[in-house]
Motif scaffolding. Structure first.
Motif, PDB file in Angstrom:
ATOM      1  N   ILE A 135     -46.958  52.153  -5.775  1.00 46.49           N
ATOM      2  CA  ILE A 135     -47.494  50.952  -6.422  1.00 46.49           C
ATOM      3  C   ILE A 135     -46.344  50.158  -7.040  1.00 46.49           C
ATOM      4  N   PHE A 136     -46.315  48.859  -6.755  1.00 48.20           N
ATOM      5  CA  PHE A 136     -45.408  47.926  -7.425  1.00 48.20           C
ATOM      6  C   PHE A 136     -46.275  46.940  -8.197  1.00 48.20           C
ATOM      7  N   ILE A 137     -46.062  46.855  -9.492  1.00 48.22           N
ATOM      8  CA  ILE A 137     -46.878  45.956 -10.318  1.00 48.22           C
ATOM      9  C   ILE A 137     -45.972  44.965 -11.034  1.00 48.22           C
ATOM     10  N   GLY A 138     -46.340  43.684 -10.910  1.00 45.02           N
ATOM     11  CA  GLY A 138     -45.608  42.623 -11.588  1.00 45.02           C
ATOM     12  C   GLY A 138     -46.536  41.846 -12.492  1.00 45.02           C
ATOM     13  N   GLN A 139     -46.052  40.699 -12.973  1.00 45.27           N
ATOM     14  CA  GLN A 139     -46.833  39.898 -13.908  1.00 45.27           C
ATOM     15  C   GLN A 139     -48.081  39.310 -13.251  1.00 45.27           C
ATOM     16  N   HIS A 140     -47.961  38.937 -11.964  1.00 41.67           N
ATOM     17  CA  HIS A 140     -49.090  38.286 -11.295  1.00 41.67           C
ATOM     18  C   HIS A 140     -49.400  38.911  -9.932  1.00 41.67           C
ATOM     19  N   PHE A 141     -48.906  40.107  -9.687  1.00 41.15           N
ATOM     20  CA  PHE A 141     -49.153  40.743  -8.395  1.00 41.15           C
ATOM     21  C   PHE A 141     -49.168  42.262  -8.548  1.00 41.15           C
ATOM     22  N   ILE A 142     -49.800  42.890  -7.599  1.00 44.35           N
ATOM     23  CA  ILE A 142     -49.736  44.346  -7.476  1.00 44.35           C
ATOM     24  C   ILE A 142     -49.657  44.675  -5.984  1.00 44.35           C
ATOM     25  N   ILE A 143     -48.754  45.550  -5.626  1.00 46.96           N
ATOM     26  CA  ILE A 143     -48.547  45.941  -4.237  1.00 46.96           C
ATOM     27  C   ILE A 143     -48.850  47.433  -4.117  1.00 46.96           C
ATOM     28  N   THR A 144     -49.740  47.787  -3.208  1.00 49.49           N
ATOM     29  CA  THR A 144     -50.034  49.201  -2.918  1.00 49.49           C
ATOM     30  C   THR A 144     -49.538  49.505  -1.520  1.00 49.49           C
ATOM     31  N   ILE A 145     -48.704  50.538  -1.417  1.00 46.48           N
ATOM     32  CA  ILE A 145     -48.105  50.911  -0.131  1.00 46.48           C
ATOM     33  C   ILE A 145     -48.456  52.368   0.154  1.00 46.48           C
ATOM     34  N   THR A 146     -49.074  52.599   1.276  1.00 45.02           N
ATOM     35  CA  THR A 146     -49.483  53.952   1.664  1.00 45.02           C
ATOM     36  C   THR A 146     -49.102  54.208   3.115  1.00 45.02           C
ATOM     37  N   ASN A 147     -48.897  55.482   3.420  1.00 46.56           N
ATOM     38  CA  ASN A 147     -48.642  55.887   4.800  1.00 46.56           C
ATOM     39  C   ASN A 147     -49.929  56.276   5.503  1.00 46.56           C
ATOM     40  N   GLN A 148     -50.954  56.658   4.693  1.00 43.44           N
ATOM     41  CA  GLN A 148     -52.273  57.017   5.210  1.00 43.44           C
ATOM     42  C   GLN A 148     -53.330  56.307   4.376  1.00 43.44           C
ATOM     43  N   LYS A 149     -54.544  56.274   4.884  1.00 43.69           N
ATOM     44  CA  LYS A 149     -55.614  55.601   4.165  1.00 43.69           C
ATOM     45  C   LYS A 149     -55.951  56.360   2.881  1.00 43.69           C
ATOM     46  N   ILE A 150     -56.063  55.618   1.806  1.00 41.93           N
ATOM     47  CA  ILE A 150     -56.415  56.178   0.507  1.00 41.93           C
ATOM     48  C   ILE A 150     -57.845  55.747   0.185  1.00 41.93           C
ATOM     49  N   ASN A 151     -58.722  56.718   0.045  1.00 41.83           N
ATOM     50  CA  ASN A 151     -60.131  56.408  -0.145  1.00 41.83           C
ATOM     51  C   ASN A 151     -60.385  55.671  -1.459  1.00 41.83           C
ATOM     52  N   GLU A 152     -59.563  55.946  -2.472  1.00 44.62           N
ATOM     53  CA  GLU A 152     -59.775  55.306  -3.774  1.00 44.62           C
ATOM     54  C   GLU A 152     -59.591  53.787  -3.707  1.00 44.62           C
ATOM     55  N   LEU A 153     -58.718  53.312  -2.814  1.00 47.05           N
ATOM     56  CA  LEU A 153     -58.528  51.864  -2.680  1.00 47.05           C
ATOM     57  C   LEU A 153     -59.788  51.196  -2.141  1.00 47.05           C
ATOM     58  N   ARG A 154     -60.501  51.898  -1.262  1.00 46.94           N
ATOM     59  CA  ARG A 154     -61.752  51.353  -0.733  1.00 46.94           C
ATOM     60  C   ARG A 154     -62.837  51.355  -1.822  1.00 46.94           C
ATOM     61  N   LEU A 155     -62.886  52.451  -2.599  1.00 46.47           N
ATOM     62  CA  LEU A 155     -63.887  52.549  -3.659  1.00 46.47           C
ATOM     63  C   LEU A 155     -63.596  51.614  -4.814  1.00 46.47           C
ATOM     64  N   LEU A 156     -62.357  51.131  -4.903  1.00 45.70           N
ATOM     65  CA  LEU A 156     -61.956  50.303  -6.039  1.00 45.70           C
ATOM     66  C   LEU A 156     -62.557  48.892  -5.964  1.00 45.70           C
ATOM     67  N   LYS A 157     -62.814  48.407  -4.768  1.00 43.62           N
ATOM     68  CA  LYS A 157     -63.235  47.012  -4.603  1.00 43.62           C
ATOM     69  C   LYS A 157     -64.518  46.684  -5.364  1.00 43.62           C
ATOM     70  N   PRO A 158     -65.601  47.466  -5.229  1.00 42.32           N
ATOM     71  CA  PRO A 158     -66.800  47.129  -6.014  1.00 42.32           C
ATOM     72  C   PRO A 158     -66.584  47.230  -7.522  1.00 42.32           C
ATOM     73  N   THR A 159     -65.692  48.129  -7.948  1.00 41.29           N
ATOM     74  CA  THR A 159     -65.396  48.250  -9.385  1.00 41.29           C
ATOM     75  C   THR A 159     -64.719  46.990  -9.903  1.00 41.29           C
ATOM     76  N   LEU A 160     -63.789  46.446  -9.115  1.00 42.33           N
ATOM     77  CA  LEU A 160     -63.112  45.209  -9.512  1.00 42.33           C
ATOM     78  C   LEU A 160     -64.109  44.063  -9.634  1.00 42.33           C
ATOM     79  N   TRP A 161     -65.068  44.041  -8.714  1.00 41.66           N
ATOM     80  CA  TRP A 161     -66.070  42.973  -8.750  1.00 41.66           C
ATOM     81  C   TRP A 161     -66.997  43.133  -9.958  1.00 41.66           C
TER      82      TRP A 161
END
Length: 313
Positions: free
Chosen positions: A95-121
């Protein structure tokens, strides 16, 4: 690579050609760049990512969770956990986090990133640090879910071992114990990463948000304690397995001893009448052999009944 503008929890997908747009802070919200390792060639010069951070991302070996603070962004390594086909998998999430951005870099699919979307909404997330908090919360919660499955697996193993211990049980116990120890080794640094965000003065993390990271840190401590318990349980299972084998061996030896004892008087009788003497009582009887076999049968049945009554067989 997927580039999204996140505004109050709503996503606007941008084209890859618009990646340079993410260098400028949007009027509202932040940018979430979900990338893979190959995309680092584009992202490194664009966001000024340090060479050491890129090297850590590309390293094939297991990465210990950590946080590195740079002037305009932070680099964080966390581990997602999965439990598939009785095996535990840890997958690195960079994870790279800046003032106005966040970058997530993975080599394989991370299930938590998929589950995170409804939480953000639902939470109407509008800042990258709040994105980071909800992501950490999901990561830690998933450790609890995997822990519950490991606990169920240990309970089933215990039942099987107590009923009928088998050779493959020991292999399962040793394999599961090794994986639990492996996860536990990674939990310590991961817990410290969350703790440092809670305690350190980090200008990219909202001060009001740090107490929420403290709650995640407490859950991370509970996860670590749970896996410590699972490690102890595997040790108890190994002792139960050894005790079960010993009890089974004793049971087999008890049966063999009883059978041998039953045949001892029968062997004694046949030994006497198998001697080469001319004068042996009963040799001249017309039905002597049948009488002798009957006596032997009655003797064996009586001894078997006595052993069964005393629960020796």
């Amino acid at each position: 690579m997927k580039v999204r503008l996140v505004t109050e929890g709503f996503f606007t997908l941008l084209d890859d050609e618009q990646i340079e747009q993410t260098l400028i802070a949007p009027e509202d919200g932040f940018y979430w760049i979900d990338a893979n390792l190959e995309d680092l060639a584009i992202l490194q010069p664009l966001f000024g990512i340090h060479d050491l951070a890129v090297e850590d991302c590309l390293n094939d070996e297991e990465q210990r969770p950590k946080i590195e603070v740079y002037s305009d962004h932070y680099f964080i390594v966390m581990n997602s956990i999965r439990f598939d086909n009785e095996d535990i998998y840890l997958r690195a999430l960079n994870i790279f986090i800046g003032q106005h951005f966040i970058i997530t870099i993975t080599n394989q699919k991370i299930n938590e990133l998929r589950l995170l979307k409804p939480t953000l909404w639902e939470q109407e997330v509008n800042r990258p640090d709040y994105f980071l908090y909800h992501l950490f919360d999901l990561l830690v919660d998933n450790y609890f879910l995997v822990g519950d499955r490991i606990e169920d697996k240990l309970e089933l193993l215990e039942e099987d071992i107590l009923i009928h211990p088998k050779k493959n049980h020991l292999t399962e116990i040793i394999g599961l114990r090794g994986e639990i120890l492996w996860v536990k080794k990674m939990l310590g640094p991961q817990r410290e990463v969350i703790g440092s965000i809670n305690k350190r003065d980090l200008h990219l993390i909202d001060h009001q948000l740090q107490k929420y990271f403290g709650d995640v840190y407490e859950n991370a401590i509970k996860v670590s304690e749970s896996f410590e318990t699972y490690r102890d349980l595997t040790g108890n299972l190994r002792e139960a397995y050894q005790s079960g084998l010993s009890a089974r061996a004793n049971e087999i030896m008890r049966v063999f001893t009883a059978i041998t004892t039953i045949f001892m008087p029968l062997t004694f009788i046949t030994g006497i009448y198998g001697m080469n003497f001319e004068i042996i009582p009963g040799l001249d009887l017309k039905y002597g052999s049948y009488i002798l076999l009957g006596i032997m049968a009655i003797l064996g049945i009586v001894m078997f009944y006595i052993f069964r009554k005393k629960d020796w067989l």
